[in-house]
Design a protein around this motif. Structure first.
Motif, PDB file in Angstrom:
ATOM      1  N   ASP A 384      15.160  -0.586 -12.752  1.00 52.73           N
ATOM      2  CA  ASP A 384      14.328  -1.286 -11.770  1.00 52.73           C
ATOM      3  C   ASP A 384      14.857  -2.701 -11.527  1.00 52.73           C
ATOM      4  O   ASP A 384      14.959  -3.147 -10.373  1.00 52.73           O
ATOM      5  N   ALA A 385      15.228  -3.391 -12.606  1.00 52.95           N
ATOM      6  CA  ALA A 385      15.775  -4.739 -12.456  1.00 52.95           C
ATOM      7  C   ALA A 385      17.110  -4.706 -11.715  1.00 52.95           C
ATOM      8  O   ALA A 385      17.408  -5.580 -10.882  1.00 52.95           O
ATOM      9  N   GLN A 386      17.929  -3.696 -12.000  1.00 53.95           N
ATOM     10  CA  GLN A 386      19.203  -3.552 -11.296  1.00 53.95           C
ATOM     11  C   GLN A 386      18.975  -3.318  -9.805  1.00 53.95           C
ATOM     12  O   GLN A 386      19.668  -3.891  -8.958  1.00 53.95           O
ATOM     13  N   ALA A 387      18.001  -2.478  -9.480  1.00 51.17           N
ATOM     14  CA  ALA A 387      17.703  -2.191  -8.077  1.00 51.17           C
ATOM     15  C   ALA A 387      17.262  -3.459  -7.350  1.00 51.17           C
ATOM     16  O   ALA A 387      17.702  -3.734  -6.226  1.00 51.17           O
ATOM     17  N   ARG A 388      16.397  -4.230  -7.988  1.00 45.46           N
ATOM     18  CA  ARG A 388      15.892  -5.447  -7.342  1.00 45.46           C
ATOM     19  C   ARG A 388      16.974  -6.520  -7.242  1.00 45.46           C
ATOM     20  O   ARG A 388      16.957  -7.342  -6.320  1.00 45.46           O
ATOM     21  N   ILE A 407       8.683   1.795   4.216  1.00 47.80           N
ATOM     22  CA  ILE A 407       8.141   0.905   3.178  1.00 47.80           C
ATOM     23  C   ILE A 407       8.924  -0.399   3.228  1.00 47.80           C
ATOM     24  O   ILE A 407      10.140  -0.410   3.063  1.00 47.80           O
ATOM     25  N   PRO A 408       8.261  -1.528   3.443  1.00 50.18           N
ATOM     26  CA  PRO A 408       8.980  -2.788   3.643  1.00 50.18           C
ATOM     27  C   PRO A 408       9.459  -3.412   2.325  1.00 50.18           C
ATOM     28  O   PRO A 408       8.875  -3.210   1.260  1.00 50.18           O
ATOM     29  N   GLY A 409      10.550  -4.173   2.431  1.00 46.94           N
ATOM     30  CA  GLY A 409      11.003  -5.015   1.339  1.00 46.94           C
ATOM     31  C   GLY A 409      11.254  -4.280   0.039  1.00 46.94           C
ATOM     32  O   GLY A 409      11.541  -3.084  -0.011  1.00 46.94           O
ATOM     33  N   ALA A 410      11.115  -5.037  -1.052  1.00 50.66           N
ATOM     34  CA  ALA A 410      11.408  -4.501  -2.382  1.00 50.66           C
ATOM     35  C   ALA A 410      10.375  -3.487  -2.843  1.00 50.66           C
ATOM     36  O   ALA A 410      10.599  -2.797  -3.844  1.00 50.66           O
ATOM     37  N   ALA A 411       9.264  -3.364  -2.127  1.00 50.07           N
ATOM     38  CA  ALA A 411       8.262  -2.363  -2.506  1.00 50.07           C
ATOM     39  C   ALA A 411       8.823  -0.956  -2.460  1.00 50.07           C
ATOM     40  O   ALA A 411       8.294  -0.046  -3.102  1.00 50.07           O
ATOM     41  N   VAL A 412       9.919  -0.764  -1.738  1.00 50.61           N
ATOM     42  CA  VAL A 412      10.525   0.563  -1.627  1.00 50.61           C
ATOM     43  C   VAL A 412      11.025   1.061  -2.980  1.00 50.61           C
ATOM     44  O   VAL A 412      11.181   2.262  -3.193  1.00 50.61           O
ATOM     45  N   HIS A 413      11.265   0.144  -3.914  1.00 46.79           N
ATOM     46  CA  HIS A 413      11.767   0.546  -5.226  1.00 46.79           C
ATOM     47  C   HIS A 413      10.680   1.109  -6.134  1.00 46.79           C
ATOM     48  O   HIS A 413      10.992   1.699  -7.166  1.00 46.79           O
ATOM     49  N   GLU A 414       9.413   0.924  -5.750  1.00 50.52           N
ATOM     50  CA  GLU A 414       8.310   1.431  -6.582  1.00 50.52           C
ATOM     51  C   GLU A 414       7.266   2.136  -5.716  1.00 50.52           C
ATOM     52  O   GLU A 414       6.108   1.709  -5.641  1.00 50.52           O
ATOM     53  N   PRO A 415       7.640   3.215  -5.056  1.00 48.82           N
ATOM     54  CA  PRO A 415       6.689   3.881  -4.153  1.00 48.82           C
ATOM     55  C   PRO A 415       5.475   4.448  -4.880  1.00 48.82           C
ATOM     56  O   PRO A 415       4.447   4.682  -4.260  1.00 48.82           O
TER      57      PRO A 415
END
Length: 449
Positions: A384-388, A407-415
């Motif tokens: 998760d940290a790598q993705a962000r 899904i906007p912004g970094a929220a896409v990494h945690e649907p």
């Protein structure tokens, strides 16, 4: 008149090609040849993506040779038998070939030396910036096993200057040609929809474009998943459409890109000394890898429920290529979070990658799995940290996972944090594993609690 044969293998170019350059200098006539080897064509490493790229490479090479007065002589069958037969037919004084490091290439070289009635000249400096065996451990040993120490010596190692392409290649009269193969005749089957074009011309064009645009900021952007600013030269290096000596001379040794070329040479010298490392653990960890076919299929299809992992696997399927940072993340997820055998991942990459190289593919997978040259063999990445960090706005994920494109912004990494109704509307799976629990399972299996 003396005749030399140039057996092209993974050096499909006319610029900075030691085998071709020396043959033209040492012989009055030169016969350039390529053999579609049955051992490769019918083996598991022959895949549609690489076959398509190879067919492009051979057409481009033939065109370059024709512009210099020759052409590419193509044969099918056993590479040793076909080379020996043709060398005998033209009364060749020598056969020139690039030295390579895989178990197959080393066996081919030994058998050629035995079968030919003329001299076999192996050019060890054709495929690598620093040939395997040039840098050796100071305390003895067959190969360097720590990259940082190897890299320091690689940077200061003397290298030859790039060789010019010959202006004229005089072909022996009456030389038989042979038809250039189509991609389907090499390996039929569906290919990735966005494969790069193959060949030296395309490779040199891409290199020139990258040097003009993104090379100067390589250190800043090469890990940025969405920027897509890496060189994308790996397929051209794998097939020898570009020479690493020439690429290094044109790009310089100061940027991080030189480090990537050094990794390529590092893995080559490991495999040259340890040919079994393509399939066996370089440093066994007594792993008892899990068997989880459904999880492996989800990983292959980019349906793990971990967006950055799925984006990487879908880019691989779409392009036959994968961003280097994404390669690390998807390999980490398979081998450490799911604790599945690295050989499964290496085989899937070998099926898909245009740049599927035995040394780089196998030993990169081993590095990530902790069975290779990484001294921190229990290294864990926070995905998760790598993705962000490397896809902070989520653009890479949205590009390759259309279900999440709204899904906007970094929220896409945690649907999975979306409201229940919104999640239900997505055609996207829940995570197949709790990442923290998966990583903890790996550490327990490796004996670290």
């Amino acid at each position: 008149m003396t005749v030399g044969v140039v057996l092209f293998t993974r050096d499909l170019r006319v610029h900075d090609n030691p085998a071709l350059w020396h043959a033209v200098r040492e012989h009055e006539q030169v016969l350039p040849m390529f053999v579609l080897d049955d051992d490769i064509r019918t083996g598991g490493f022959n895949r549609p993506n690489r076959a398509t790229f190879l067919a492009d490479c051979l057409r481009d090479l033939d065109g370059s040779l024709r512009s210099r007065g020759a052409r590419l002589v193509v044969r099918r069958g056993d590479v040793v038998a076909e080379t020996a037969r043709l060398a005998e037919q033209v009364s060749a004084r020598a056969v020139h070939v690039a030295g390579d490091v895989s178990r197959y290439a080393q066996r081919r070289e030994r058998h050629l030396a035995q079968a030919l009635t003329c001299e076999l000249v192996v050019h060890e400096d054709a495929l690598f910036a620093v040939p395997p065996g040039r840098i050796r451990p100071s305390g003895g040993g067959a190969h360097m096993s720590v990259f940082s120490a190897y890299y320091r010596r690689w940077l200061v190692e003397s290298r030859r200057a790039p060789l010019p392409a010959p202006r004229v290649v005089a072909l022996p009269k009456g030389s038989p040609a042979g038809l250039l193969p189509s991609a389907r005749s090499i390996c039929p089957g569906p290919t990735a929809p966005r494969l790069p074009p193959g060949g030296e011309s395309a490779g040199r064009s891409r290199l020139a474009r990258w040097l003009r645009t993104d090379a100067g900021r390589y250190d800043e952007v090469h890990d940025d998943l969405a920027a897509d600013a890496t060189s994308r030269l790996s397929p051209y290096l794998h097939f020898g459409c570009l020479s690493p000596v020439d690429v290094l001379a044109r790009s310089g040794t100061t940027a991080g890109f030189a480090r990537q070329l050094a990794w390529r040479d590092f893995h080559a010298q490991v495999l040259a000394a340890r040919s079994d490392a393509s399939t066996r653990d370089l440093r066994p960890r007594e792993d008892r890898w899990r068997s989880a076919p459904a999880e492996f299929i989800a990983w292959q299809q980019g349906r793990t429920g971990i967006p950055v992992v799925d984006a990487g696997m879908r880019q691989l399927a779409e392009e036959g290529w994968l961003h280097n940072r994404a390669r690390l993340l998807v390999a980490h997820f398979l081998t450490k979070t799911l604790y599945l055998d690295w050989r499964l991942g290496a085989a899937h990459f070998a099926d898909q990658l245009v740049d599927g190289d035995v040394a780089n593919n196998s030993l990169n997978w081993q590095w990530v799995a902790g069975t290779g040259t990484d001294s921190r063999y229990n290294r864990i990445y926070n995905i998760d940290a790598q993705a962000r960090r490397y896809d902070p706005d989520g653009a890479y994920v949205r590009r390759h996972v259309p279900e999440l494109s709204e899904i906007p912004g970094a929220a896409v990494h945690e649907p999975w944090l979306l409201p229940t109704r919104r999640r239900a509307a997505l055609d996207y799976p829940d995570p197949i594993v709790d990442v923290a629990e998966g990583n903890a399972r790996f550490l327990r299996a490796r004996g670290r609690r």
